[in-house]
Design a protein around this motif. Structure first.
Motif, PDB file in Angstrom:
ATOM      1  N   LYS A  92      16.800  29.751  32.679  1.00 12.22           N
ATOM      2  CA  LYS A  92      16.914  30.116  31.267  1.00 12.22           C
ATOM      3  C   LYS A  92      17.941  29.239  30.558  1.00 12.22           C
ATOM      4  CE  LYS A  92      16.881  34.473  30.065  1.00 12.22           C
ATOM      5  NZ  LYS A  92      17.334  35.883  29.834  1.00 12.22           N
ATOM      6  N   MET A  93      19.080  28.995  31.192  1.00 16.05           N
ATOM      7  CA  MET A  93      20.114  28.190  30.551  1.00 16.05           C
ATOM      8  C   MET A  93      19.662  26.751  30.350  1.00 16.05           C
ATOM      9  SD  MET A  93      22.703  30.006  29.664  1.00 16.05           S
ATOM     10  CE  MET A  93      21.384  31.139  29.159  1.00 16.05           C
ATOM     11  N   GLU A  94      18.939  26.218  31.313  1.00 21.73           N
ATOM     12  CA  GLU A  94      18.421  24.859  31.150  1.00 21.73           C
ATOM     13  C   GLU A  94      17.386  24.809  30.020  1.00 21.73           C
ATOM     14  OE1 GLU A  94      18.983  23.041  35.660  1.00 21.73           O
ATOM     15  OE2 GLU A  94      17.009  23.774  35.020  1.00 21.73           O
ATOM     16  N   ALA A  95      16.522  25.845  29.960  1.00 20.08           N
ATOM     17  CA  ALA A  95      15.496  25.877  28.923  1.00 20.08           C
ATOM     18  C   ALA A  95      16.107  26.054  27.539  1.00 20.08           C
ATOM     19  CB  ALA A  95      14.506  27.006  29.206  1.00 20.08           C
ATOM     20  N   ARG A  96      17.213  26.790  27.451  1.00 13.93           N
ATOM     21  CA  ARG A  96      17.846  27.041  26.160  1.00 13.93           C
ATOM     22  C   ARG A  96      18.743  25.882  25.704  1.00 13.93           C
ATOM     23  NH1 ARG A  96      19.687  33.437  25.995  1.00 13.93           N
ATOM     24  NH2 ARG A  96      17.576  34.322  25.901  1.00 13.93           N
ATOM     25  N   HIS A  97      18.938  24.893  26.563  1.00 13.66           N
ATOM     26  CA  HIS A  97      19.768  23.751  26.194  1.00 13.66           C
ATOM     27  C   HIS A  97      19.014  22.442  26.456  1.00 13.66           C
ATOM     28  CE1 HIS A  97      22.682  27.006  26.843  1.00 13.66           C
ATOM     29  NE2 HIS A  97      23.453  26.378  25.987  1.00 13.66           N
ATOM     30  N   PRO A  98      17.853  22.283  25.815  1.00 20.19           N
ATOM     31  CA  PRO A  98      17.080  21.056  26.049  1.00 20.19           C
ATOM     32  C   PRO A  98      17.812  19.804  25.569  1.00 20.19           C
ATOM     33  CG  PRO A  98      16.196  22.290  24.180  1.00 20.19           C
ATOM     34  CD  PRO A  98      17.206  23.180  24.847  1.00 20.19           C
ATOM     35  N   HIS A  99      18.738  19.980  24.631  1.00 19.59           N
ATOM     36  CA  HIS A  99      19.513  18.844  24.143  1.00 19.59           C
ATOM     37  C   HIS A  99      20.553  18.389  25.161  1.00 19.59           C
ATOM     38  CE1 HIS A  99      21.714  22.464  23.259  1.00 19.59           C
ATOM     39  NE2 HIS A  99      22.797  21.785  22.942  1.00 19.59           N
ATOM     40  N   VAL A 100      20.787  19.234  26.178  1.00 20.78           N
ATOM     41  CA  VAL A 100      21.744  18.892  27.235  1.00 20.78           C
ATOM     42  C   VAL A 100      21.020  18.512  28.520  1.00 20.78           C
ATOM     43  CG1 VAL A 100      23.637  19.745  28.683  1.00 20.78           C
ATOM     44  CG2 VAL A 100      23.513  20.410  26.272  1.00 20.78           C
ATOM     45  N   PHE A 101      20.041  19.334  28.913  1.00 24.67           N
ATOM     46  CA  PHE A 101      19.360  19.135  30.203  1.00 24.67           C
ATOM     47  C   PHE A 101      17.982  18.476  30.076  1.00 24.67           C
ATOM     48  CE2 PHE A 101      22.109  22.886  30.766  1.00 24.67           C
ATOM     49  CZ  PHE A 101      22.922  22.416  31.776  1.00 24.67           C
ATOM     50  N   GLY A 102      17.470  18.340  28.845  1.00 24.71           N
ATOM     51  CA  GLY A 102      16.138  17.776  28.661  1.00 24.71           C
ATOM     52  C   GLY A 102      16.169  16.536  27.805  1.00 24.71           C
ATOM     53  N   ASN A 103      15.044  16.292  27.157  1.00 24.83           N
ATOM     54  CA  ASN A 103      14.902  15.072  26.360  1.00 24.83           C
ATOM     55  C   ASN A 103      14.887  15.329  24.860  1.00 24.83           C
ATOM     56  OD1 ASN A 103      14.595  13.440  28.717  1.00 24.83           O
ATOM     57  ND2 ASN A 103      12.454  14.135  28.884  1.00 24.83           N
ATOM     58  N   GLU A 104      15.155  16.583  24.469  1.00 27.38           N
ATOM     59  CA  GLU A 104      15.117  16.914  23.046  1.00 27.38           C
ATOM     60  C   GLU A 104      16.262  16.239  22.306  1.00 27.38           C
ATOM     61  OE1 GLU A 104      16.328  20.820  20.744  1.00 27.38           O
ATOM     62  OE2 GLU A 104      14.312  21.050  21.545  1.00 27.38           O
ATOM     63  N   VAL A 105      15.938  15.674  21.148  1.00 27.45           N
ATOM     64  CA  VAL A 105      16.943  15.034  20.306  1.00 27.45           C
ATOM     65  C   VAL A 105      17.478  16.058  19.315  1.00 27.45           C
ATOM     66  CG1 VAL A 105      17.383  13.225  18.604  1.00 27.45           C
ATOM     67  CG2 VAL A 105      15.816  12.803  20.516  1.00 27.45           C
ATOM     68  N   ASP A 106      18.799  16.129  19.197  1.00 30.80           N
ATOM     69  CA  ASP A 106      19.414  17.042  18.235  1.00 30.80           C
ATOM     70  C   ASP A 106      19.164  16.531  16.830  1.00 30.80           C
ATOM     71  OD1 ASP A 106      20.975  18.699  16.726  1.00 30.80           O
ATOM     72  OD2 ASP A 106      22.720  18.631  18.056  1.00 30.80           O
ATOM     73  N   GLU A 107      18.325  17.245  16.073  1.00 32.10           N
ATOM     74  CA  GLU A 107      17.937  16.804  14.735  1.00 32.10           C
ATOM     75  C   GLU A 107      18.807  17.427  13.648  1.00 32.10           C
ATOM     76  OE1 GLU A 107      13.836  17.764  14.488  1.00 32.10           O
ATOM     77  OE2 GLU A 107      13.206  16.129  15.802  1.00 32.10           O
ATOM     78  N   GLY A 108      20.030  17.766  13.976  1.00 32.57           N
ATOM     79  CA  GLY A 108      20.949  18.285  12.984  1.00 32.57           C
ATOM     80  C   GLY A 108      20.906  19.787  12.817  1.00 32.57           C
TER      81      GLY A 108
END
Length: 259
Positions: A92-108
């Protein structure tokens, strides 16, 4: 697995052993243990608020024991075990932090907006039918009211400013005053408290924190009045008690300003 954690899991298994364990521990269920779990969470919070780190270490251990207890009961029922609990929260923590553990870009997006978007997706995947689904019934009523209101506000159902919420409080006071039966008074009193939570929330204040602070202030001032009355407080008239209350408030103000 950590040696001490393995030891704790082994201790719980022994306590729950039908032949060699503890009679009390063996008799417990999810439902009978739940109140202790809630109590331990509050004791963790209390240790933090007092800045007592020795107590915090102890209370965190007590809270961990509750998790181990529930997980052991579940394992005995063939539902899941402690490792499954740890794996689930890790996922759950990895899924809730895709900007940390995944490839999602923080769009502001703000942290809160991103967090709520991910949680909303989780609720939908679990079959939630509405925005208010999943707000735990066991939460303290004040906290639950705030959460319900925040959920509704994200859907646009909210007062545009504090003035509208304040007017609702005045309206609810009048309706409580006009209530003619006990059941009606309970309903109207609930509406009044719910409206008050809304006002406080509009000012960006957590209602639970505010009421805790008010409780602490009242306890402190009441104790100071009792000390000034030297054991005679209950025998004083209301006017005399009010005079003591004002004296205590002035003394507090003087300490703050240094006068």
């Amino acid at each position: 697995m950590n040696t001490n954690l393995s030891r704790l899991l082994s201790i719980m298994a022994r306590l729950r052993d039908p032949e060699r364990g503890c009679e009390w521990d063996c008799a417990q269920t999810f439902a009978t243990i739940a109140p202790y779990t809630i109590e331990e969470a509050y004791e963790v919070d209390d240790a933090i608020s007092r800045g007592d780190m020795a107590a915090l270490k102890e209370e965190l251990g007590d809270l961990l024991l509750q998790v181990v207890f529930h997980a052991r009961i579940a394992e005995e029922l063939g539902l899941f075990g402690f490792d499954d609990v740890a794996a689930a929260i890790a996922d759950k923590m990895e899924a809730r932090h895709p900007h940390v553990f995944g490839n999602e870009v923080d769009e502001g997006q703000s942290r809160e907006d991103r967090w709520e978007r991910l949680k909303a997706a989780e609720r939908q995947s679990k079959g939630a039918k509405g925005a208010l689904d999943g707000v735990a019934l066991a939460l303290p009523a004040l906290i639950r009211a705030e959460k319900l209101q925040k959920r509704a506000a994200r859907q646009g159902f909210d007062w545009p400013d504090a003035a509208g919420a304040a007017e609702k409080v005045v309206e609810e006071i009048q309706e409580l005053d006009e209530a003619s039966s006990e059941s009606e008074r309970i309903l109207e009193a609930g509406d009044l408290l719910f409206a008050a939570v809304n006002v406080v929330r509009k000012y960006g204040v957590a209602p639970e924190d505010a009421l805790r602070a008010a409780n602490a202030k009242f306890e402190r001032r009441y104790g100071a009045m009792e000390a000034l009355a030297d054991g005679r407080f209950a025998t004083l008239s209301l006017d005399e008690q009010e005079a003591l209350w004002q004296a205590v408030k002035r003394a507090e103000a003087a300490q703050v300003t240094g006068w």
